[in-house]
Structure formats: C-alpha cells, structure tokens
Design a protein around this motif. Structure first.
Motif, PDB file in Angstrom:
ATOM      1  N   THR A   1       0.831  -1.205   0.000  1.00  0.00           N
ATOM      2  CA  THR A   1       0.000   0.000   0.000  1.00  0.00           C
ATOM      3  C   THR A   1       0.864   1.254   0.000  1.00  0.00           C
ATOM      4  N   GLY A   2       1.919   1.249   0.813  1.00  0.00           N
ATOM      5  CA  GLY A   2       2.813   2.402   0.849  1.00  0.00           C
ATOM      6  C   GLY A   2       3.475   2.661  -0.493  1.00  0.00           C
ATOM      7  N   VAL A   3       3.941   1.592  -1.132  1.00  0.00           N
ATOM      8  CA  VAL A   3       4.561   1.738  -2.455  1.00  0.00           C
ATOM      9  C   VAL A   3       3.530   2.220  -3.472  1.00  0.00           C
ATOM     10  N   GLY A   4       2.316   1.663  -3.386  1.00  0.00           N
ATOM     11  CA  GLY A   4       1.263   2.085  -4.306  1.00  0.00           C
ATOM     12  C   GLY A   4       0.891   3.539  -4.136  1.00  0.00           C
ATOM     13  N   VAL A   5       0.860   4.010  -2.898  1.00  0.00           N
ATOM     14  CA  VAL A   5       0.575   5.428  -2.648  1.00  0.00           C
ATOM     15  C   VAL A   5       1.678   6.301  -3.240  1.00  0.00           C
ATOM     16  N   GLN A   6       2.921   5.860  -3.101  1.00  0.00           N
ATOM     17  CA  GLN A   6       4.026   6.617  -3.702  1.00  0.00           C
ATOM     18  C   GLN A   6       3.865   6.694  -5.215  1.00  0.00           C
ATOM     19  N   PHE A   7       3.515   5.576  -5.841  1.00  0.00           N
ATOM     20  CA  PHE A   7       3.255   5.585  -7.286  1.00  0.00           C
ATOM     21  C   PHE A   7       2.145   6.575  -7.630  1.00  0.00           C
ATOM     22  N   ALA A   8       1.084   6.555  -6.821  1.00  0.00           N
ATOM     23  CA  ALA A   8      -0.064   7.421  -7.094  1.00  0.00           C
ATOM     24  C   ALA A   8       0.319   8.893  -6.994  1.00  0.00           C
ATOM     25  N   ILE A   9       1.082   9.236  -5.966  1.00  0.00           N
ATOM     26  CA  ILE A   9       1.484  10.636  -5.786  1.00  0.00           C
ATOM     27  C   ILE A   9       2.367  11.088  -6.939  1.00  0.00           C
TER      28      ILE A   9
ATOM     29  N   ALA B   1      -0.616  -1.749 -13.516  1.00  0.00           N
ATOM     30  CA  ALA B   1       0.235  -2.523 -12.611  1.00  0.00           C
ATOM     31  C   ALA B   1       0.454  -1.773 -11.300  1.00  0.00           C
ATOM     32  N   GLU B   2       0.636  -0.454 -11.382  1.00  0.00           N
ATOM     33  CA  GLU B   2       0.822   0.341 -10.172  1.00  0.00           C
ATOM     34  C   GLU B   2      -0.481   0.455  -9.391  1.00  0.00           C
ATOM     35  N   GLN B   3      -1.595   0.542 -10.100  1.00  0.00           N
ATOM     36  CA  GLN B   3      -2.887   0.536  -9.421  1.00  0.00           C
ATOM     37  C   GLN B   3      -3.104  -0.789  -8.693  1.00  0.00           C
ATOM     38  N   ALA B   4      -2.644  -1.878  -9.307  1.00  0.00           N
ATOM     39  CA  ALA B   4      -2.788  -3.191  -8.686  1.00  0.00           C
ATOM     40  C   ALA B   4      -1.964  -3.294  -7.408  1.00  0.00           C
TER      41      ALA B   4
ATOM     42  N   GLY C   1      -9.607   2.210 -14.290  1.00  0.00           N
ATOM     43  CA  GLY C   1      -8.762   3.257 -14.849  1.00  0.00           C
ATOM     44  C   GLY C   1      -8.953   4.610 -14.198  1.00  0.00           C
ATOM     45  N   LEU C   2      -9.230   4.631 -12.895  1.00  0.00           N
ATOM     46  CA  LEU C   2      -9.401   5.899 -12.191  1.00  0.00           C
ATOM     47  C   LEU C   2      -8.081   6.655 -12.134  1.00  0.00           C
ATOM     48  N   SER C   3      -8.169   7.968 -12.072  1.00  0.00           N
ATOM     49  CA  SER C   3      -6.954   8.762 -11.920  1.00  0.00           C
ATOM     50  C   SER C   3      -6.352   8.498 -10.545  1.00  0.00           C
ATOM     51  N   SER C   4      -5.064   8.726 -10.428  1.00  0.00           N
ATOM     52  CA  SER C   4      -4.381   8.435  -9.174  1.00  0.00           C
ATOM     53  C   SER C   4      -4.932   9.258  -8.023  1.00  0.00           C
ATOM     54  N   LEU C   5      -5.240  10.529  -8.275  1.00  0.00           N
ATOM     55  CA  LEU C   5      -5.762  11.392  -7.221  1.00  0.00           C
ATOM     56  C   LEU C   5      -7.131  10.915  -6.757  1.00  0.00           C
ATOM     57  N   VAL C   6      -7.986  10.580  -7.704  1.00  0.00           N
ATOM     58  CA  VAL C   6      -9.323  10.095  -7.351  1.00  0.00           C
ATOM     59  C   VAL C   6      -9.232   8.787  -6.579  1.00  0.00           C
ATOM     60  N   LEU C   7      -8.378   7.886  -7.031  1.00  0.00           N
ATOM     61  CA  LEU C   7      -8.286   6.569  -6.403  1.00  0.00           C
ATOM     62  C   LEU C   7      -7.760   6.658  -4.980  1.00  0.00           C
ATOM     63  N   VAL C   8      -6.652   7.366  -4.779  1.00  0.00           N
ATOM     64  CA  VAL C   8      -6.066   7.419  -3.437  1.00  0.00           C
ATOM     65  C   VAL C   8      -6.968   8.201  -2.486  1.00  0.00           C
ATOM     66  N   SER C   9      -7.642   9.229  -2.984  1.00  0.00           N
ATOM     67  CA  SER C   9      -8.567   9.985  -2.134  1.00  0.00           C
ATOM     68  C   SER C   9      -9.778   9.137  -1.764  1.00  0.00           C
ATOM     69  N   LEU C  10     -10.289   8.392  -2.732  1.00  0.00           N
ATOM     70  CA  LEU C  10     -11.447   7.532  -2.485  1.00  0.00           C
ATOM     71  C   LEU C  10     -11.119   6.446  -1.465  1.00  0.00           C
ATOM     72  N   LEU C  11      -9.946   5.840  -1.600  1.00  0.00           N
ATOM     73  CA  LEU C  11      -9.549   4.791  -0.657  1.00  0.00           C
ATOM     74  C   LEU C  11      -9.363   5.355   0.748  1.00  0.00           C
ATOM     75  N   ALA C  12      -8.803   6.558   0.838  1.00  0.00           N
ATOM     76  CA  ALA C  12      -8.619   7.180   2.150  1.00  0.00           C
ATOM     77  C   ALA C  12      -9.965   7.439   2.823  1.00  0.00           C
ATOM     78  N   ILE C  13     -10.914   7.952   2.065  1.00  0.00           N
ATOM     79  CA  ILE C  13     -12.243   8.226   2.617  1.00  0.00           C
ATOM     80  C   ILE C  13     -12.916   6.930   3.066  1.00  0.00           C
ATOM     81  N   CYS C  14     -12.802   5.890   2.250  1.00  0.00           N
ATOM     82  CA  CYS C  14     -13.425   4.606   2.589  1.00  0.00           C
ATOM     83  C   CYS C  14     -12.822   4.014   3.861  1.00  0.00           C
ATOM     84  N   LEU C  15     -11.510   4.149   4.031  1.00  0.00           N
ATOM     85  CA  LEU C  15     -10.870   3.612   5.229  1.00  0.00           C
ATOM     86  C   LEU C  15     -11.315   4.360   6.482  1.00  0.00           C
ATOM     87  N   VAL C  16     -11.416   5.670   6.382  1.00  0.00           N
ATOM     88  CA  VAL C  16     -11.886   6.450   7.531  1.00  0.00           C
ATOM     89  C   VAL C  16     -13.316   6.057   7.890  1.00  0.00           C
ATOM     90  N   MET C  17     -14.158   5.914   6.879  1.00  0.00           N
ATOM     91  CA  MET C  17     -15.544   5.518   7.123  1.00  0.00           C
ATOM     92  C   MET C  17     -15.618   4.112   7.721  1.00  0.00           C
TER      93      MET C  17
END
Length: 228
Positions: A132-140, A151-154, A200-216
């Motif tokens: 997850t940490g590596v994936g977040v770095q890819f996303a940023i 592959a990076e989204q995966a 095929g979500l954008s990196s910003l949308v994906l990482v923001s969406l996952l963060a919101i889902c985890l908080v919820m």
C-alpha cells in the motif's frame, strides 16, 4: 548459500528457507511433549513491527511528494496517503489483543491453533502495508502527469485488500472475535478495492477515495453493536 546460487534457483532457496521458518513453530509443539511456557512478548513485537512497517509507508508518502512539483493535486494526494497510513494503524491497534499468545501457552490445542493463525496472518498485514505504501508513492508521483499504469494501481489496491484480509483474519482469531458486521464491511471494501483496478481511475481520485473509505470503515468499526 543463496548469494552464490544463480536465479531462478536462488528464489526457490528463499521459498524453502521461508517454509522451514514458518513451519518451525508448529513442528516444535507437535514433536516436543512438554514445551516450557513463559509470558510471551510476541504481541508487543508484532505491534512494534507494524509501527516500523507503517513508518516505511509514511516515508513512501513523503518520498512521493518530494519527487513531484508542489501543486494542490500533489498535496491532496499526499494528505490522502497519510490518512490511509493512519487508518491502517487505527484499524490494527483499535482491536489489538495482547492475550492471544499467552493463552496459547497455557491453553489447549484450540488456543494453540488460534495463536498460529493470529501470528502468521501478520505476514499478510506486513505485506499489505508495504504494498500500500509503495502504491501510494506511485499514485502521488503520477499526479504530476506521468501516468498511472494498471500494474501500479494493482500494487495499491492489492496491497490494501491484502491488509484488510490479514487484519480481519488475525483479529478474528483473537480472544475477542470481530463482530460479523465488521468482517463483512472489511471484506466488501477489499473486493471493491480490487474492483477499482480495471476502472482506470486517476491516481488522485483513487487514493482519495480509498482514504475516505478507510476512515468511514474505521468509524463504522467503532460504532457500538446496539447502534449498528
């Protein structure tokens, strides 16, 4: 030995060594009639290692931000990545059980099996946090426009799903099992996370969406059973 062994044989040596290491505990308790018991500090060590791995995830977020231009999208992605790391910490330690290993040392076969499930499922947690940490770095880094390959989204989505699976298994094996609603919610989020990969979500949308889902999810986890 593995250093002097060419690939791919070297990887098979690693697999064999890991299998021996993992099977060492069960073999010991099966073959030795009386195993000396003591107060275990494994729970503290598991928790300490989780903190270390989470620290690496935070470093990945910082590295990703440092390698990009400071734009609002980059900052938002970095904040989302940090929120994800905090959420993983929250989910693991909110239901930390310090009695699993000690009860296994004093209990019967069922308690021993539970302790092995609890201990070895941490491997999924560790791998999930790292991925997850590596994936977040890819996303940023991809926010700046270099693209966000599938592959990076995966790596990001698969790592988070792996963590959710591992933390659910280990907490389900504790002396205070997880409520069914929490298990279902976590597994549903894991499946939805994997389902995001081909979208095929954008990196910003994906990482923001996952963060919101985890908080919820963490907020839902903390709701009393009588309310939920």
């Amino acid at each position: 030995v593995s250093i002097a062994t060419p690939t791919p044989a070297r990887y098979w040596l690693w697999v064999i060594a890991l299998a021996i290491e993992i099977s060492n505990g069960p073999i010991t308790y099966v073959t030795i009639r009386s195993v000396p018991t003591q107060k275990s500090h494994m729970d503290e060590r598991f928790g300490a290692f989780v903190i270390i791995v989470l620290g690496e995830a935070v470093v990945s977020v910082a590295t990703g931000v440092a390698h990009t231009d400071w734009q609002w999208a980059t900052i938002l992605a970095g904040i989302s990545g940090f929120v994800m790391a905090v959420s993983l910490w929250w989910m693991y330690f909110e239901r930390a059980d310090e009695a699993v290993i000690d009860q296994a040392l004093r209990g019967g076969k069922l308690a021993l099996i539970r302790s092995y499930i609890y201990g070895y499922s941490h491997l999924l947690v560790f791998m999930g946090i790292v991925a997850t940490g590596v994936g977040v770095q890819f996303a940023i880094e991809s926010v700046s426009g270099r693209g966000f390959p599938m592959a990076e989204q995966a790596v990001l989505c698969g790592g988070l799903a792996l963590f959710l699976l591992g933390v659910t298994i280990l907490q389900g094996a504790s002396t205070h099992p997880l409520p069914q609603r929490v298990v279902i919610a976590r597994l549903v989020l894991a499946l939805l996370t994997l389902g995001c990969i081909p979208l095929g979500l954008s990196s910003l949308v994906l990482v923001s969406l996952l963060a919101i889902c985890l908080v919820m999810l963490n907020a839902f986890d903390g709701v009393p059973l009588s309310v939920a």
